[in-house]
Each structure stands twice: as structure tokens, then as C-alpha cells.
Design an enzyme around this catalytic site. Sequence first.
Site, mmCIF file in Angstrom:
data_model
loop_
_atom_site.group_PDB
_atom_site.id
_atom_site.type_symbol
_atom_site.label_atom_id
_atom_site.label_comp_id
_atom_site.label_asym_id
_atom_site.label_seq_id
_atom_site.Cartn_x
_atom_site.Cartn_y
_atom_site.Cartn_z
ATOM 1 N N GLY A 25 -0.481 4.450 -0.073
ATOM 2 C CA GLY A 25 -1.214 5.645 0.347
ATOM 3 C C GLY A 25 -0.464 6.314 1.497
ATOM 4 O O GLY A 25 0.696 5.993 1.773
ATOM 5 N N LEU A 26 -1.140 7.215 2.171
ATOM 6 C CA LEU A 26 -0.452 7.946 3.247
ATOM 7 C C LEU A 26 0.055 7.003 4.334
ATOM 8 O O LEU A 26 1.162 7.183 4.854
ATOM 9 C CB LEU A 26 -1.395 8.977 3.872
ATOM 10 C CG LEU A 26 -1.819 10.136 2.975
ATOM 11 C CD1 LEU A 26 -2.618 11.159 3.766
ATOM 12 C CD2 LEU A 26 -0.615 10.807 2.333
ATOM 13 N N GLY A 49 0.832 -1.209 0.000
ATOM 14 C CA GLY A 49 0.000 0.000 0.000
ATOM 15 C C GLY A 49 0.859 1.247 0.000
ATOM 16 O O GLY A 49 1.725 1.422 0.854
ATOM 17 N N GLU A 99 -6.670 3.201 6.670
ATOM 18 C CA GLU A 99 -8.114 2.901 6.672
ATOM 19 C C GLU A 99 -8.413 1.412 6.756
ATOM 20 O O GLU A 99 -9.510 1.021 7.151
ATOM 21 C CB GLU A 99 -8.793 3.530 5.440
ATOM 22 C CG GLU A 99 -10.301 3.508 5.574
ATOM 23 C CD GLU A 99 -11.036 4.235 4.456
ATOM 24 O OE1 GLU A 99 -10.463 5.152 3.842
ATOM 25 O OE2 GLU A 99 -12.209 3.879 4.208
ATOM 26 N N SER A 105 -8.858 11.327 9.247
ATOM 27 C CA SER A 105 -8.337 10.114 8.627
ATOM 28 C C SER A 105 -6.922 10.309 8.096
ATOM 29 O O SER A 105 -6.042 9.479 8.333
ATOM 30 C CB SER A 105 -9.238 9.634 7.489
ATOM 31 O OG SER A 105 -8.619 8.532 6.859
ATOM 32 N N HIS A 145 -21.153 9.813 3.980
ATOM 33 C CA HIS A 145 -20.875 11.256 3.958
ATOM 34 C C HIS A 145 -22.125 11.972 3.461
ATOM 35 O O HIS A 145 -22.757 11.531 2.504
ATOM 36 C CB HIS A 145 -19.697 11.528 3.024
ATOM 37 C CG HIS A 145 -19.094 12.895 3.186
ATOM 38 N ND1 HIS A 145 -19.752 14.043 2.814
ATOM 39 C CD2 HIS A 145 -17.905 13.290 3.694
ATOM 40 C CE1 HIS A 145 -18.974 15.095 3.082
ATOM 41 N NE2 HIS A 145 -17.845 14.660 3.621
ATOM 42 N N ARG A 177 -20.677 13.662 10.768
ATOM 43 C CA ARG A 177 -21.266 13.141 9.522
ATOM 44 C C ARG A 177 -22.409 12.168 9.754
ATOM 45 O O ARG A 177 -23.356 12.130 8.969
ATOM 46 C CB ARG A 177 -20.170 12.433 8.723
ATOM 47 C CG ARG A 177 -19.195 13.413 8.184
ATOM 48 C CD ARG A 177 -17.990 12.760 7.604
ATOM 49 N NE ARG A 177 -17.092 13.820 7.167
ATOM 50 C CZ ARG A 177 -15.905 13.600 6.642
ATOM 51 N NH1 ARG A 177 -15.470 12.372 6.480
ATOM 52 N NH2 ARG A 177 -15.156 14.612 6.272
HETATM 53 C C1 FAD Z 1 -13.198 11.724 -1.854
HETATM 54 C C2 FAD Z 1 -12.572 11.560 -0.501
HETATM 55 C C3 FAD Z 1 -12.087 12.670 0.170
HETATM 56 C C4 FAD Z 1 -11.507 12.529 1.419
HETATM 57 N N1 FAD Z 1 -11.048 13.649 2.068
HETATM 58 C C5 FAD Z 1 -10.466 13.506 3.280
HETATM 59 C C6 FAD Z 1 -9.954 14.645 3.972
HETATM 60 O O1 FAD Z 1 -10.024 15.771 3.503
HETATM 61 N N2 FAD Z 1 -9.392 14.435 5.179
HETATM 62 C C7 FAD Z 1 -9.284 13.214 5.756
HETATM 63 O O2 FAD Z 1 -8.742 13.100 6.850
HETATM 64 N N3 FAD Z 1 -9.731 12.116 5.095
HETATM 65 C C8 FAD Z 1 -10.312 12.226 3.894
HETATM 66 N N4 FAD Z 1 -10.769 11.115 3.245
HETATM 67 C C9 FAD Z 1 -10.437 9.780 3.762
HETATM 68 C C10 FAD Z 1 -8.976 9.445 3.394
HETATM 69 O O3 FAD Z 1 -8.680 9.952 2.129
HETATM 70 C C11 FAD Z 1 -8.675 7.965 3.395
HETATM 71 O O4 FAD Z 1 -9.218 7.350 4.524
HETATM 72 C C12 FAD Z 1 -7.157 7.733 3.387
HETATM 73 O O5 FAD Z 1 -6.558 8.467 2.353
HETATM 74 C C13 FAD Z 1 -6.797 6.281 3.278
HETATM 75 O O6 FAD Z 1 -5.401 6.178 3.151
HETATM 76 P P1 FAD Z 1 -4.653 4.788 3.242
HETATM 77 O O7 FAD Z 1 -3.201 5.067 3.232
HETATM 78 O O8 FAD Z 1 -5.199 3.992 4.361
HETATM 79 O O9 FAD Z 1 -5.096 4.020 1.924
HETATM 80 P P2 FAD Z 1 -5.143 4.482 0.386
HETATM 81 O O10 FAD Z 1 -4.731 5.859 0.161
HETATM 82 O O11 FAD Z 1 -6.485 4.046 -0.087
HETATM 83 O O12 FAD Z 1 -4.051 3.582 -0.277
HETATM 84 C C14 FAD Z 1 -4.220 2.190 -0.399
HETATM 85 C C15 FAD Z 1 -2.984 1.630 -1.052
HETATM 86 O O13 FAD Z 1 -3.063 0.216 -1.022
HETATM 87 C C16 FAD Z 1 -2.813 -0.296 -2.300
HETATM 88 N N5 FAD Z 1 -3.568 -1.543 -2.413
HETATM 89 C C17 FAD Z 1 -4.873 -1.751 -2.179
HETATM 90 N N6 FAD Z 1 -5.173 -3.039 -2.404
HETATM 91 C C18 FAD Z 1 -4.041 -3.645 -2.789
HETATM 92 C C19 FAD Z 1 -3.697 -4.951 -3.182
HETATM 93 N N7 FAD Z 1 -4.605 -5.939 -3.229
HETATM 94 N N8 FAD Z 1 -2.420 -5.213 -3.534
HETATM 95 C C20 FAD Z 1 -1.486 -4.233 -3.525
HETATM 96 N N9 FAD Z 1 -1.748 -2.973 -3.148
HETATM 97 C C21 FAD Z 1 -3.004 -2.692 -2.794
HETATM 98 C C22 FAD Z 1 -3.252 0.771 -3.272
HETATM 99 O O14 FAD Z 1 -2.592 0.645 -4.513
HETATM 100 C C23 FAD Z 1 -2.822 2.018 -2.517
HETATM 101 O O15 FAD Z 1 -1.468 2.281 -2.766
HETATM 102 C C24 FAD Z 1 -11.402 11.258 2.007
HETATM 103 C C25 FAD Z 1 -11.900 10.141 1.344
HETATM 104 C C26 FAD Z 1 -12.504 10.293 0.114
HETATM 105 C C27 FAD Z 1 -13.093 9.092 -0.536
#
Ligand code: FAD
Length: 681
Positions: free
Chosen positions: A24-25, A22, A433, A448, A261, A322
Site C-alpha cells: 500500500g502507500l 505490504g 495503518e 491517513s 465513518h 468523524r
Molecule cells: C473506502 C476508504 C476510503 C478512504 N479514503 C481515504 C482518503 O480519502 N484519505 C485518507 O487519508 N485516507 C482514506 N482512507 C484510509 C486509507 O485509505 C488507509 O488508511 C490507507 O490506505 C492504508 O494504507 P497502508 O499502506 O497502511 O495499507 P494498505 O493500503 O491497506 O495496504 C496493505 C498492504 O499489506 C499487504 N498485506 C496485508 N496483510 C498481509 C499479509 N498477511 N501478508 C502479506 N501482505 C499483506 C496487502 O496486500 C497490501 O499490499 C480510506 C479508507 C477507506 C476504507
Amino acid sequence: MAAKQASTRSENGKVRRVIVVGGGLAGLTTVIKLCEAGVPVDLFSLVPVKRSHSVCAQGGINASVNTKGEGDSPQVHLEETVYGGDFLANQPPVKGMADAAPGIVFLLDRMGVPFNRTPEGLLDFRRFGGTLFHRTAFAGATTGQQLLYALDEQVRRYETVDVEDERGIVVPGERMVRKFEFWDFLSVVLDDSGISRGIVAQDVKTMEIRAFPGDAVCLGTGGPGMVFGRSTNSVINTGTAAGSVYRQGACYANGEFIQVHPTAIPGADKLRLISESARGEGGRVWVPRDPKEKRPGRDVPEKERDYFLEAKYPGYGNLVPRDIASRELFLKCFHEKKGVYNTKSTKNENEVYLDLTHLPKEALRKKLAGILEIYEKFVGEDPYENPMRVFPAVHYSMGGLWVDFERASNGSLVMGSPRNHATNIPGLYAAGECEYQYHGANRLGANSLLSCIWGGMVAGPALATYRNNLDKSSYDFPQALFDKAAKREQDRYTDILKMDGDENPYRLHQDLAEEMLLHCTIERHNDQLDRVVAKIDEIEQRARKVGVTDKAGFANQGAQFIRHLGNMIVLARVIAQGARNRDESRGAHYKPAFKDRNDADFLRTTLAFHKEGQGGGTSTIHYARDFDYSIAGVPIHITDAVDIGLVKPRARKYEQAGAASAAATGDIKKEDKPAAKSPAE
Ligand SMILES: Cc1cc2nc3c(=O)[nH]c(=O)nc-3n(C[C@H](O)[C@H](O)[C@H](O)COP(=O)(O)OP(=O)(O)OC[C@H]3O[C@@H](n4cnc5c(N)ncnc54)[C@H](O)[C@@H]3O)c2cc1C
């Protein structure tokens, strides 16, 4: 457990890496913290790291920096987070997060995130839901993108840094980070003792399946929004990785808590969010007083508008949490049938107005351009001149993989403890998440991004300690262990390619999503939930009779989708059955037949374990009140009790709070500043 100085190489001379899945952040922060601890990393991502769903985040990231002198503090942030989450979150991790938040925002600022600033040059903060304080740092309305790119840059730097052994000697040809983009995580490699020793993944271009050793594994794979079909999430957010390890024995916690939301716009592929920041900057939600009103929103005079959130919640107004805002919108549109009249329809549509037209355009452009462009592009109307039409959409999962924490004497976390962010599968961690830890029954907006980054900052050192204390590196296990795990996945994939039944996997997904969306979101009723669970069982059976839509040996998304569908089905069951079992209302989980929160019976974590259906039978869930697991050989007993040692649970009463600040709806064109009040008032 004190961290030992672990060797860089395994007994047989391989560089000992940790795997992060993953980008993401959460994943990127975990990678950075591991590298800072001198631990080389293999980073896997289904999509290019910079396309991770975090890039979509709009409104901002919370930190009680208190630049506006309102009396905000990490303690108030902690209290509001657990209060907003209806007291279901274990409080030590939340305290750690709230305490660290100001430092995290300053760190991101130093990394070059272009946060909005005040005229004096200070970081600017806006209001978000569930607080009366200006606590949300933001980069226009594209905060997620700016944060993701900043962290990506740091990780790219480590892709060029040589691995050094414990004597400081460079290991030739080895870099601190190796990146595997376009790889789909399939499962963890478990040894005979059930300890994670690596992963199996598939290259989604060549379809090659391979096993990779890793001294520990951390999932940062995001949320499962696609279980509900269309949501504000990216279409890759199927939750497949979490679903897969849940099937391998990982505990899934509080799955029933799904955030809807209040403000999104429709789209054929997904629903696009109009961030809470619109309301944070003064946007007002309303419907015409006359449900038969046919004039466009901008022509409805002020006195003929019903600002129903402001009327009912004079303190928080449009910025109630929310779960509450979504329920109020649902009430207005579905039960009272007072939704905005849609000229393209013969009946009222489930939409309300989100109005920014009273605010100065220049300020809107500076602070909200990102989301206003989205509205204009996808709806075809100018939101600077017309009230936007929005309705609720599935957005976020508070539930996720169960992860542990070690409480410090000050009520926060013992940093570096290998228990932090550990799942019950030894050697498998989770952050972001995909895990359940920080938001209880309802997440406050802008918490988040914070929990993802903080989660990575905690998980990184935890993984490093775990890895440094291993008796035997995964790289010293026989190759046969990895070959067997890869073969099992290869066989499953080959079986998928042979599937020639009548069922269409995409159609099945639609059926699943429709059930979940209709009966498992804002309002939940036990009779309907019983039917949803029965439907999920039926879909699981039908999924065994699908026909693969593509047999190609390259970039085969059809076969991949069948695998993801299987994992979505098990997560759907966790969500629906968890909702069925919880006969109370708490945060995002609302049952009209059980309107009150019931702490006596339900102030506890739902702990779900998967039981795969045998001999053609459907899968089931085993719910535990407690369980044991071990970390680096140390046995640990877990119960479902919630750690509420820092903030005593009390009833949520947003109607009564902060009435003095009724006029406060945001920064732009605001004369009255909100009185700084904690939810205790
Ligand atoms: C439209 C929107 C706006 C938002 N705005 C806000 C905000 O302003 N403030 C706030 O706090 N939160 C906000 N959120 C929530 C927040 O964006 C997310 O909860 C957060 O970014 C999740 O980050 P993460 O690092 O957990 O996962 P993600 O950013 O979803 O990253 C997941 C990673 O896992 C990888 N992955 C997934 N499955 C697999 C797999 N099977 N094999 C290999 N890799 C995989 C993907 O490629 C990706 O790199 C928002 C959400 C949405 C939908």
C-alpha cells in the site's frame, strides 16, 4: 546513531536485503526511500500491489499549502490533528508529518498524480472534517488509486535497477526490488536474542511455506477492519500480520480506538464508503423533521428537513470530526428514532440523507464522480437527483503496533534515527495503518494517506540506518535458524489441514464480528464489553474445534482463513479489553457512563502485550505502563506518557468554534468563504 556505510554483501557474499511486507502507500514509500538509500528490498504483498486497500481511498490527502490564502500553515495542521485526536497522539511525529505535507503533495504532483486544479492551474484543495481550511488535495474522488499507481510506477522502476556494491560495481542478476505478490506473511524469524532476522511467508497459490532472511523487516500491512465483519475496508484487511507479530511479542498500542465513518452504504460483502469529500464539496446531512415521513427525500420540502449537524455545530457544520458526526447520526437514528423511513421496512431504518442535489451536476461530476458512480451502482438510485441514504460504518483503526520515535530539538523527528517506526522487537518496523502513531484517539479525514506516505518516508531511512549498523547480517546466520522457523509454520499449517471439528470458521467469524460491531463501536458500555470479552474467549476455544473447509494443495483459502481468524481473535480482544479498561470518553472511544475525557487517569497510551493461552486455556493480555527494548544494542526505556510538549491539551469544543462561517459547507455554489479559524478559537 550515525549511519555507517554498510557493505552491500554479507560475509558469505549474499546481497543484504531489507524486507517490506505490504504494497500500500506506506509499504511502497518505504521501499522507495530504502532504494534511494541504496538498500535492496524484497517486497511482499498478499494481493497484487495495485490492489492494496489504499486503492480504495477516495477523498484526498491533507497538506496546508494555503493556496486559497486562508492563513493555513503546518502549525495549524499540527494543532488541528492533535486536537481532533483528543491529544492522545505523541506530538513530534505529528509535527514532522504536518511540516512535510506540502512537500509530499508537490512530490506526488511531480510524479504525475492527476490532482484536480483550479482554473488558474494551481493545485485545488477541498475542505475535510475537523478543519475550516481548504487543506485536502484530491484527484476527483479516486485519490488513493492515483497515489498508489504513481508510487507503484516508481517501485517498478527499481525492479529494473541493478544492485551496485559500495564501489559502484553491478552485482550480476540482482535488482534493487524483488516483488513477491500473493504471499501471505506468517511470522518474523526471531533469533535466540529475540531479534528479527527475516520472515516466514506462504505462497497463496502453491501453498509453499518459506523463510526469507532480511536484515530488517517493515510491516505496512494496513488495518484490521474485518475484525468487525463488514466495514468500509477491503475484505483482505484482517490485520493478520499485525496480529501475528503481536502474538510473537510486539506491543500493540491504543487498540481500542476504532473509527466509525458516518457515511457509508450497505453491501452484502462490505460497506461502501461515501467519502467525507461529498460533505467537503457542500453535501448536507439531514433527516425529515417528521419521523413518520414517507415521501422520497427529494420531495420533502426544505422547511421540513432537520439539518441537525449544521444546527448543532454552526462553524464546522457537516464537517465536524468523524467521531462526533457518527455519534450524532447514531443519536438521531437509534436513540431518537428519527432515522430515514425506509419503505421496504415497517420500522425506521438507521439511515440519514446525504444530499448533493442542490449542487451543480457538472461540478459534481468533476469532483465526485468516483463515489457517485459507486452509489448509483450499488444502491440503484441516481445521487444527482436523489439525496443519498447513508449510515455509519467501521472504517479505520487509530490503534496498531506500537512504534517508537526520536524527538529532535525542534520538536519534530530526528530523521534517520533507527528508533523511528521501530517496534519493540528489534529489527521489526511498522508504517501505515498497521501502526498507531499519528492520529491519537480519532483520525481527521485525509490524514491517513498522508501518514502512510510520511510514515514510509521516515521508516525507510530508519531501516537503512538500522541495517547499516548491524554487527552481523541476517544472511550470515545459520540456515538452521530459517529452516526451524519455516518448519514451525509448516507444522501449524499441516495441523490446520487436519482440523475436522464441527465448528465452521466463517460462522465463528460472523459471531465475532457481530459482537464487535454491536458493542464495541460508537457507544460502549462496560457490562456489554465484559460480555464481549467473554464471548471472544469462547470463540477462541471454539476456533480450536473448527473443521477445515478445504484441503486442497493449491490456492487453499479455507485453511488460510483459519489462520487469519486466529489473529483476528487476538486483535478483537485487544480492542474490546482496551475499551473496557478505559473509563472515559476520548475521540472515537465513547462511554455514556463516563462522558468526559479524563486526562488525569487516561492521557496515556494503552500498551498491550499478548500472553498465549497455555494448556488449552484462553489467551490474555498483559498491560504495561512501561517497558524496555533495545535497538542495535542501545537500551531504551518506554513509558505510556504521551508527548504533549508542543500543543497543550484543552477540551474539544466543536460546537462553539467558527460560528462566523456557519454558511460555509464547501466549494461548489458557495458564496461565503469560511473564516479561517484554528480550533484554539
Ligand atoms: C473506502 C476508504 C476510503 C478512504 N479514503 C481515504 C482518503 O480519502 N484519505 C485518507 O487519508 N485516507 C482514506 N482512507 C484510509 C486509507 O485509505 C488507509 O488508511 C490507507 O490506505 C492504508 O494504507 P497502508 O499502506 O497502511 O495499507 P494498505 O493500503 O491497506 O495496504 C496493505 C498492504 O499489506 C499487504 N498485506 C496485508 N496483510 C498481509 C499479509 N498477511 N501478508 C502479506 N501482505 C499483506 C496487502 O496486500 C497490501 O499490499 C480510506 C479508507 C477507506 C476504507
